[in-house]
Design a protein around this motif. Structure first.
Motif, PDB file in Angstrom:
ATOM      1  N   UNK A 419      53.357  22.225  44.987  1.00 28.22           N
ATOM      2  CA  UNK A 419      54.390  21.333  44.447  1.00 28.22           C
ATOM      3  C   UNK A 419      55.075  21.961  43.236  1.00 28.22           C
ATOM      4  N   UNK A 420      54.288  22.545  42.346  1.00 27.64           N
ATOM      5  CA  UNK A 420      54.855  23.145  41.132  1.00 27.64           C
ATOM      6  C   UNK A 420      55.806  24.289  41.478  1.00 27.64           C
ATOM      7  N   UNK A 421      55.466  25.059  42.515  1.00 22.12           N
ATOM      8  CA  UNK A 421      56.331  26.178  42.917  1.00 22.12           C
ATOM      9  C   UNK A 421      57.665  25.667  43.443  1.00 22.12           C
ATOM     10  N   UNK A 422      57.629  24.657  44.323  1.00 22.67           N
ATOM     11  CA  UNK A 422      58.874  24.115  44.858  1.00 22.67           C
ATOM     12  C   UNK A 422      59.688  23.435  43.766  1.00 22.67           C
ATOM     13  N   UNK A 423      59.017  22.750  42.870  1.00 17.09           N
ATOM     14  CA  UNK A 423      59.719  22.117  41.754  1.00 17.09           C
ATOM     15  C   UNK A 423      60.395  23.168  40.882  1.00 17.09           C
ATOM     16  N   UNK A 424      59.712  24.293  40.638  1.00 16.01           N
ATOM     17  CA  UNK A 424      60.296  25.360  39.815  1.00 16.01           C
ATOM     18  C   UNK A 424      61.526  25.948  40.493  1.00 16.01           C
ATOM     19  N   UNK A 488      32.214  30.423  50.710  1.00 10.19           N
ATOM     20  CA  UNK A 488      32.499  30.808  49.325  1.00 10.19           C
ATOM     21  C   UNK A 488      33.877  31.433  49.150  1.00 10.19           C
ATOM     22  N   UNK A 489      34.311  32.387  50.009  1.00 12.60           N
ATOM     23  CA  UNK A 489      35.666  32.943  49.835  1.00 12.60           C
ATOM     24  C   UNK A 489      36.766  31.883  49.953  1.00 12.60           C
ATOM     25  N   UNK A 490      36.589  30.914  50.856  1.00 14.65           N
ATOM     26  CA  UNK A 490      37.586  29.858  51.000  1.00 14.65           C
ATOM     27  C   UNK A 490      37.666  29.044  49.717  1.00 14.65           C
ATOM     28  N   UNK A 491      36.504  28.685  49.194  1.00 10.15           N
ATOM     29  CA  UNK A 491      36.472  27.906  47.959  1.00 10.15           C
ATOM     30  C   UNK A 491      37.088  28.671  46.793  1.00 10.15           C
ATOM     31  N   UNK A 492      36.803  29.965  46.706  1.00 11.85           N
ATOM     32  CA  UNK A 492      37.337  30.762  45.596  1.00 11.85           C
ATOM     33  C   UNK A 492      38.859  30.881  45.686  1.00 11.85           C
ATOM     34  N   UNK A 493      39.404  31.032  46.890  1.00  8.23           N
ATOM     35  CA  UNK A 493      40.860  31.095  47.037  1.00  8.23           C
ATOM     36  C   UNK A 493      41.512  29.772  46.632  1.00  8.23           C
ATOM     37  N   UNK A 494      40.887  28.664  47.016  1.00 10.96           N
ATOM     38  CA  UNK A 494      41.435  27.364  46.642  1.00 10.96           C
ATOM     39  C   UNK A 494      41.264  27.107  45.148  1.00 10.96           C
ATOM     40  N   UNK A 495      40.170  27.587  44.574  1.00  8.18           N
ATOM     41  CA  UNK A 495      39.999  27.491  43.123  1.00  8.18           C
ATOM     42  C   UNK A 495      41.061  28.320  42.406  1.00  8.18           C
ATOM     43  N   UNK A 496      41.415  29.464  42.993  1.00  6.83           N
ATOM     44  CA  UNK A 496      42.494  30.275  42.405  1.00  6.83           C
ATOM     45  C   UNK A 496      43.806  29.499  42.391  1.00  6.83           C
ATOM     46  N   UNK A 497      44.080  28.745  43.464  1.00  2.12           N
ATOM     47  CA  UNK A 497      45.283  27.899  43.487  1.00  2.12           C
ATOM     48  C   UNK A 497      45.196  26.801  42.436  1.00  2.12           C
ATOM     49  N   UNK A 498      44.007  26.226  42.271  1.00  2.00           N
ATOM     50  CA  UNK A 498      43.813  25.206  41.237  1.00  2.00           C
ATOM     51  C   UNK A 498      44.008  25.795  39.849  1.00  2.00           C
ATOM     52  N   UNK A 499      43.471  26.995  39.625  1.00  2.00           N
ATOM     53  CA  UNK A 499      43.654  27.669  38.346  1.00  2.00           C
ATOM     54  C   UNK A 499      45.135  27.954  38.094  1.00  2.00           C
ATOM     55  N   UNK A 500      45.841  28.360  39.150  1.00  2.00           N
ATOM     56  CA  UNK A 500      47.278  28.600  39.029  1.00  2.00           C
ATOM     57  C   UNK A 500      48.009  27.315  38.654  1.00  2.00           C
ATOM     58  N   UNK A 501      47.537  26.183  39.173  1.00  2.00           N
ATOM     59  CA  UNK A 501      48.146  24.899  38.826  1.00  2.00           C
ATOM     60  C   UNK A 501      47.893  24.546  37.368  1.00  2.00           C
ATOM     61  N   UNK A 502      46.659  24.764  36.910  1.00  2.00           N
ATOM     62  CA  UNK A 502      46.314  24.430  35.525  1.00  2.00           C
ATOM     63  C   UNK A 502      46.991  25.361  34.531  1.00  2.00           C
ATOM     64  N   UNK A 503      47.209  26.603  34.932  1.00  2.00           N
ATOM     65  CA  UNK A 503      47.852  27.592  34.065  1.00  2.00           C
ATOM     66  C   UNK A 503      49.297  27.831  34.497  1.00  2.00           C
ATOM     67  N   UNK A 504      49.956  26.779  34.958  1.00  2.00           N
ATOM     68  CA  UNK A 504      51.325  26.929  35.462  1.00  2.00           C
ATOM     69  C   UNK A 504      52.294  27.376  34.381  1.00  2.00           C
TER      70      UNK A 504
END
Length: 540
Positions: A419-424, A488-504
């Motif tokens: 959402x943040x990417x499309x909004x930007x 674990x790799x799936x979770x880490x990739x999704x956590x990376x997206x979450x981190x990207x959201x928090x550090x937008x």
């Protein structure tokens, strides 16, 4: 020049050395091969983080660092150029590679021979394509990447995989031929293949040679658009990606972005404000082709019953969104597009890995049977009379949570990075600020806005439909066996997206600075053409 300057070549050199060293090892030692390959990729990831900090450290300039291989100055020698954009792509590639390598070590690396060597060879080609500063070596790294991807796509055998692999090879060999012809025409017209030197010479060439140069650039663009998946050139992509093994399909999510990266790099560098009569060359093709690709991908998303094809069409929607953003020629949109590139690539990679885990307990004809039951209303009449809930096993709960997160990201729903990417991107479109004037929003820009929203709606509908069939009304009712090394790799990739959201905020500042540096190619050109040789003034 200091020791850290030599790290620029390490993302190419280390995977090449690792690939060569893994070949003599016996195939029975696949776990050892996997550990060595993972360690190599981890080193490249850490180097990429350091290089990103180096690229972002120079305030008010492009932050480009130039490495002269063989100590030959530009444009005569091979140059590697590190800037914000190339450093970003290095880190993104390493993150995807780490996740897919870990996932493959559960079982998929045993499905064929030399998986890890081919994987490292493809990483070397990818990193070289992101770092190179001339078109001929771009061709070399492009072919290295493709040659390794041919073997990886055929990894695991099977008639469907071989059929899709042969189609993939034929299409990409044709694209490579166009690439080589285009490079030859550009060299014949300008006498150089160094990107910075090309940018200097384009504005000064005559009408006759300009036609030859633009013909070469057009052929070059077709080769990249085939890789990026523009409609109708991307007809091969959904079937190919859905046929590949899960870790291969996941890492292939970055391959389309190679085409996007090169198009963005060359369009901003060669056909920017200083291109003379070639200003904006190919921009309309990117815009309208990108819009058509978004529409085609959204229709494919809605029509897909199998999750693999659904993910393949999501790749097309992502590529179309980025191509249209470049074609708009609005620098304020480019920053949001880069944010979207990172978010969508991480999400699609996680989704490809997740699909194999979710479908592990599903019958091959379950989707067709589900559609038939849905169409003819063949449901249990006593279903509505049943009281109480259904206990959700822990494995299905984790898989369902990951699936819902992917659905939110692919649909572009708040509050995650999709959402943040499309909004930007939309904010940059309607508020160009320092990147543009106060011109009213045009028809193509309104169309882009509508398709951006509608493609998200299509993804939401398709993901809801598939999610209900898989987790809520599953015909089989069996629980897949999932190992920790797989989830674990799936979770880490999704956590990376979450981190990207928090550090937008910090992420968007980096992306906007990257877009600004791309819009001012004089800094890039100056750094490359004035890079000092070792042992001369300014060198060591």
């Amino acid at each position: 020049m200091n020791w850290s300057h030599h790290l620029i070549i390490l993302p190419i050199l280390l995977p090449l050395i690792t690939a060569a060293s893994l070949i003599p090892l016996d195939e029975r030692n696949r776990t050892l091969k996997g550990v060595i390959g993972f360690a190599s990729t981890m080193v490249v990831f850490l180097v990429g983080i350091f290089l990103m900090r180096v690229a972002a450290s120079t305030e008010g300039e492009s932050g480009a660092s130039v490495y002269l291989l063989g100590n030959w100055p530009a444009p005569f020698g091979i140059v590697l150029v590190l800037d914000r954009l190339s450093a970003l792509m290095l880190v993104l590639t390493s993150v995807l590679a780490l996740a897919t390598q870990v996932f493959s070590m559960a079982k998929w690396h045993r499905a064929g021979y030399h998986f890890h060597s081919l994987f490292q060879l493809m990483l070397a080609g990818l990193n070289g394509a992101f770092l190179t500063g001339d078109l001929f070596n771009l061709f070399v790294f492009f072919e290295m990447m493709l040659a390794a991807s041919y073997g990886l796509l055929l990894h695991g055998s099977g008639p469907m995989r071989v059929k899709a692999g042969l189609h993939y090879i034929a299409v990409n060999l044709a694209a490579s031929s166009l690439f080589l012809i285009g490079v030859s025409l550009i060299y014949g017209a300008t006498g150089t293949l160094n990107m910075a030197d090309l940018a200097l010479k384009i504005s000064a060439i005559g009408p006759e040679r300009r036609m030859l140069m633009e013909a070469g650039a057009a052929l070059l663009g077709i080769a990249f658009l085939v890789k990026a998946g523009m409609w109708p050139l991307g007809f091969w992509l959904p079937a190919t990606y859905s046929a590949a093994t899960p870790p291969v399909a996941a890492i292939f999510a970055i391959l389309t972005k190679v085409g996007i990266y090169i198009i963005l790099r060359l369009s901003m560098l060669l056909f920017g404000s200083d291109a003379g009569a070639s200003l904006g060359f190919g921009q309309a093709v990117l815009l309208y082709g990108g819009l058509l690709t978004i529409g085609f991908g959204a229709i494919g998303v809605l029509a897909s019953q199998a999750m693999g094809r659904l993910a393949g069409y999501c790749v097309l929607v992502s590529s179309g969104t980025l191509m249209a953003a470049i074609g708009l020629g609005n620098g304020a949109v480019i920053g949001g597009a880069l944010f979207y590139l990172v978010s969508s690539t991480l999400t699609i990679c996680a989704f490809f890995l997740l699909i194999e885990l979710v479908e592990r307990a599903r019958d091959a004809g379950a989707d067709v049977l589900a559609v038939t039951m849905e169409a003819y209303g063949d449901v249990d009449e006593n279903e509505e009379e049943k009281e109480g809930g259904v206990a959700v096993p822990g494995t299905m709960a984790v898989l369902g949570l990951c699936f819902c997160t992917c659905a939110i990201l692919l649909s572009g729903l708040p509050p995650l990075s999709g959402f943040l990417a499309k909004f930007a991107m939309l904010h940059g479109l309607f508020n160009p600020g320092s990147f543009g004037g106060d011109a009213p929003v045009s028809g193509p820009e309104w169309t882009y806005t509508a398709l951006l929203i509608l493609s998200g709606l299509a993804a939401m509908i398709a993901m809801n439909r598939v999610g209900i069939r898989t987790f809520w009304t599953s015909i089989e009712g069996t629980i897949p066996r999932v190992f920790l090394i797989e989830i674990t790799p799936v979770l880490l990739l999704l956590v990376a997206c979450l981190f990207l959201s928090l550090q937008a905020g910090p992420a968007m500042r980096y992306m906007d600075a990257t877009a600004k540096s791309l819009g001012e190619p004089q800094n890039y050109i100056g750094r490359v053409m004035s890079a000092p040789r070792a042992g001369t003034a300014g060198g060591q």
